[in-house]
Design a protein around this motif. Structure first.
Motif, PDB file in Angstrom:
ATOM      1  N   ALA A  88       0.835  -1.194   0.000  1.00  0.00           N
ATOM      2  CA  ALA A  88       0.000   0.000   0.000  1.00  0.00           C
ATOM      3  C   ALA A  88       0.872   1.247   0.000  1.00  0.00           C
ATOM      4  CB  ALA A  88      -0.903  -0.001   1.231  1.00  0.00           C
ATOM      5  N   ALA A  92      -2.307   5.543   1.632  1.00  0.00           N
ATOM      6  CA  ALA A  92      -3.460   4.644   1.589  1.00  0.00           C
ATOM      7  C   ALA A  92      -4.290   4.775   2.861  1.00  0.00           C
ATOM      8  CB  ALA A  92      -3.001   3.201   1.400  1.00  0.00           C
ATOM      9  N   GLN A  93      -5.596   4.590   2.710  1.00  0.00           N
ATOM     10  CA  GLN A  93      -6.505   4.645   3.848  1.00  0.00           C
ATOM     11  C   GLN A  93      -7.114   3.271   4.089  1.00  0.00           C
ATOM     12  OE1 GLN A  93      -8.902   8.099   2.345  1.00  0.00           O
ATOM     13  NE2 GLN A  93      -8.399   8.971   4.336  1.00  0.00           N
ATOM     14  N   ARG A  94      -7.561   3.060   5.322  1.00  0.00           N
ATOM     15  CA  ARG A  94      -8.173   1.786   5.693  1.00  0.00           C
ATOM     16  C   ARG A  94      -9.667   1.984   5.893  1.00  0.00           C
ATOM     17  NH1 ARG A  94      -6.766  -1.210  10.267  1.00  0.00           N
ATOM     18  NH2 ARG A  94      -7.333  -3.045   9.047  1.00  0.00           N
ATOM     19  N   GLN A 117      -8.772  -1.386  15.444  1.00  0.00           N
ATOM     20  CA  GLN A 117      -8.313  -1.549  14.056  1.00  0.00           C
ATOM     21  C   GLN A 117      -7.732  -0.273  13.468  1.00  0.00           C
ATOM     22  OE1 GLN A 117      -8.283  -4.798  13.245  1.00  0.00           O
ATOM     23  NE2 GLN A 117      -9.182  -4.829  15.304  1.00  0.00           N
ATOM     24  N   ALA A 119      -8.970   2.053  11.699  1.00  0.00           N
ATOM     25  CA  ALA A 119      -9.355   2.348  10.315  1.00  0.00           C
ATOM     26  C   ALA A 119      -9.592   3.840  10.153  1.00  0.00           C
ATOM     27  CB  ALA A 119     -10.614   1.563   9.945  1.00  0.00           C
ATOM     28  N   ASP A 120      -9.499   4.312   8.910  1.00  0.00           N
ATOM     29  CA  ASP A 120      -9.776   5.723   8.623  1.00  0.00           C
ATOM     30  C   ASP A 120     -11.265   5.983   8.463  1.00  0.00           C
ATOM     31  OD1 ASP A 120      -6.969   6.956   8.144  1.00  0.00           O
ATOM     32  OD2 ASP A 120      -6.934   5.073   7.044  1.00  0.00           O
ATOM     33  N   ALA A 278      -7.287  -2.475  -4.202  1.00  0.00           N
ATOM     34  CA  ALA A 278      -7.287  -2.509  -2.734  1.00  0.00           C
ATOM     35  C   ALA A 278      -6.816  -3.873  -2.257  1.00  0.00           C
ATOM     36  CB  ALA A 278      -8.683  -2.221  -2.208  1.00  0.00           C
ATOM     37  N   THR A 279      -6.274  -3.896  -1.053  1.00  0.00           N
ATOM     38  CA  THR A 279      -5.975  -5.159  -0.382  1.00  0.00           C
ATOM     39  C   THR A 279      -7.093  -5.429   0.610  1.00  0.00           C
ATOM     40  OG1 THR A 279      -3.591  -4.829  -0.594  1.00  0.00           O
ATOM     41  CG2 THR A 279      -4.340  -6.391   1.071  1.00  0.00           C
ATOM     42  N   MET A 294     -12.547  -5.512   5.380  1.00  0.00           N
ATOM     43  CA  MET A 294     -11.605  -4.400   5.538  1.00  0.00           C
ATOM     44  C   MET A 294     -10.786  -4.236   4.264  1.00  0.00           C
ATOM     45  SD  MET A 294     -10.332  -5.305   9.405  1.00  0.00           S
ATOM     46  CE  MET A 294     -10.043  -7.036   9.030  1.00  0.00           C
ATOM     47  N   THR A 296      -7.574  -1.809   2.396  1.00  0.00           N
ATOM     48  CA  THR A 296      -6.555  -0.759   2.393  1.00  0.00           C
ATOM     49  C   THR A 296      -6.429  -0.270   0.965  1.00  0.00           C
ATOM     50  OG1 THR A 296      -5.353  -1.846   4.194  1.00  0.00           O
ATOM     51  CG2 THR A 296      -4.158  -0.207   2.921  1.00  0.00           C
ATOM     52  N   TRP A 297      -6.702   1.031   0.796  1.00  0.00           N
ATOM     53  CA  TRP A 297      -6.750   1.590  -0.568  1.00  0.00           C
ATOM     54  C   TRP A 297      -6.216   3.020  -0.547  1.00  0.00           C
ATOM     55  CZ3 TRP A 297     -11.181   4.837  -2.559  1.00  0.00           C
ATOM     56  CH2 TRP A 297     -11.018   5.130  -3.936  1.00  0.00           C
TER      57      TRP A 297
END
Length: 297
Positions: A88, A92-94, A117, A119-120, A278-279, A294, A296-297
């Motif tokens: 990533a 990258a944002q989650r 987690q 995340a964003d 994305a992952t 979830m 990550t992108w």
């Protein structure tokens, strides 16, 4: 009954189930014309397993080729697209999409897991006022928009960072089954949706209308788009494949990944239209009958 006759009966039963799987596959494809038939389309992993067993027990080479070949083709379809494992970018944002489940007895535990987690952006469905979502999460996620209600169709999108915009769409079929459109600070657009489950002719029609409305809007977006949510549809269904085609979105994970425990099928998705894949990863089974998805992108 001797063992030879018993084995013959078992083999015939297994072959019957294998051919029934072929019929179910055909009926699922006919689901594009009638909602009830589409329900057959979601269980491709089961059909592939039964077809493989049928091929293994068959004594007929032609039968083996038909059943085994179909099972292999289905297995290849289930495994695609392969999940991206690319590194990533630093920017990258989650994202996390999670159906909380309206009768979840462990929401506080789930909220603690979500906070861990980091995340964003969070998107939560089946979100009710009594769950105390904002009280638990608002300090960490002060931005976003919501329509909380005492029904399975309350929803909330939360962000750590300021959003350029965030609005709940409520018109047409989206009045009862709303969607959220948000624009991130980096210019990317996020759609968060939760169409109804296809458990009646009306709800199946409304689910497809919601997907069609969102697909039309996504297709008009000029930039990169992420769409996430409990879509009450598997990647095997004709209506979902039409949604992918019309919107220009792409799957980011194998079709066979289960996210809904009662049916062990994948109906929670994160989809992209982007030059950067994305992952995707999946959270554990928590207090809901769904598990978090979830990206990550």
């Amino acid at each position: 009954m001797n063992s030879k006759r018993l084995l013959s009966i078992v083999r015939k039963c297994l072959l019957f189930m294998a051919y029934a799987s072929l019929l179910a596959l055909l009926l699922g494809e006919l689901g594009r014309y009638y909602w009830l038939l589409e329900l057959f389309s979601h269980f491709v992993p089961v059909y592939a397993t039964l077809l493989l067993i049928g091929a293994l027990v068959s004594h007929n080479n032609g039968q083996r080729l038909l059943l085994g070949g179909t099972a292999i083709a289905l297995a290849a379809w289930m495994a695609t697209p392969m999940n991206s494992h690319s590194t990533a970018s630093p920017s990258a944002q989650r994202f996390i999409s999670y159906n909380l489940y309206i009768h979840n007895p462990h929401t506080e535990t789930d909220f603690n897991w979500l906070l861990q987690q980091q995340a964003d952006v969070l998107f939560l469905t089946e979100a009710t006022p009594l769950m105390g979502i904002t009280q638990h999460l608002q300090a960490a996620y002060p931005y976003g928009c919501e329509r909380l209600e005492d029904s399975p169709f309350g929803l909330i999108l939360l962000s750590k960072q300021p959003l350029a915009s965030c609005e709940v769409w409520q018109y047409g079929s989206l009045y009862r089954f709303p969607a959220i459109r948000a624009q991130l600070g980096n210019g990317h657009t996020v759609y968060a949706i939760h169409p109804p489950p296809p458990i009646s002719p009306y709800l199946a029609q409304e689910r497809d209308r919601v997907l069609q409305l969102v697909a039309a809007q996504v297709a008009q977006e000029p930039g990169e788009v992420l769409v996430m949510g409990d879509m009450n549809n598997s990647a095997f269904a004709p209506s979902f494949r039409r949604f992918i085609h019309d919107s220009g979105l792409n799957l980011q994970a194998p079709r066979a990944m289960p996210t809904w425990r009662p049916g062990l099928i994948g109906i929670d998705h994160i989809l992209l239209r982007s030059n950067h894949p994305a992952t995707l990863t999946y959270g554990p089974w928590l207090g809901s009958d769904h598990r978090p998805v979830m990206a990550t992108w």
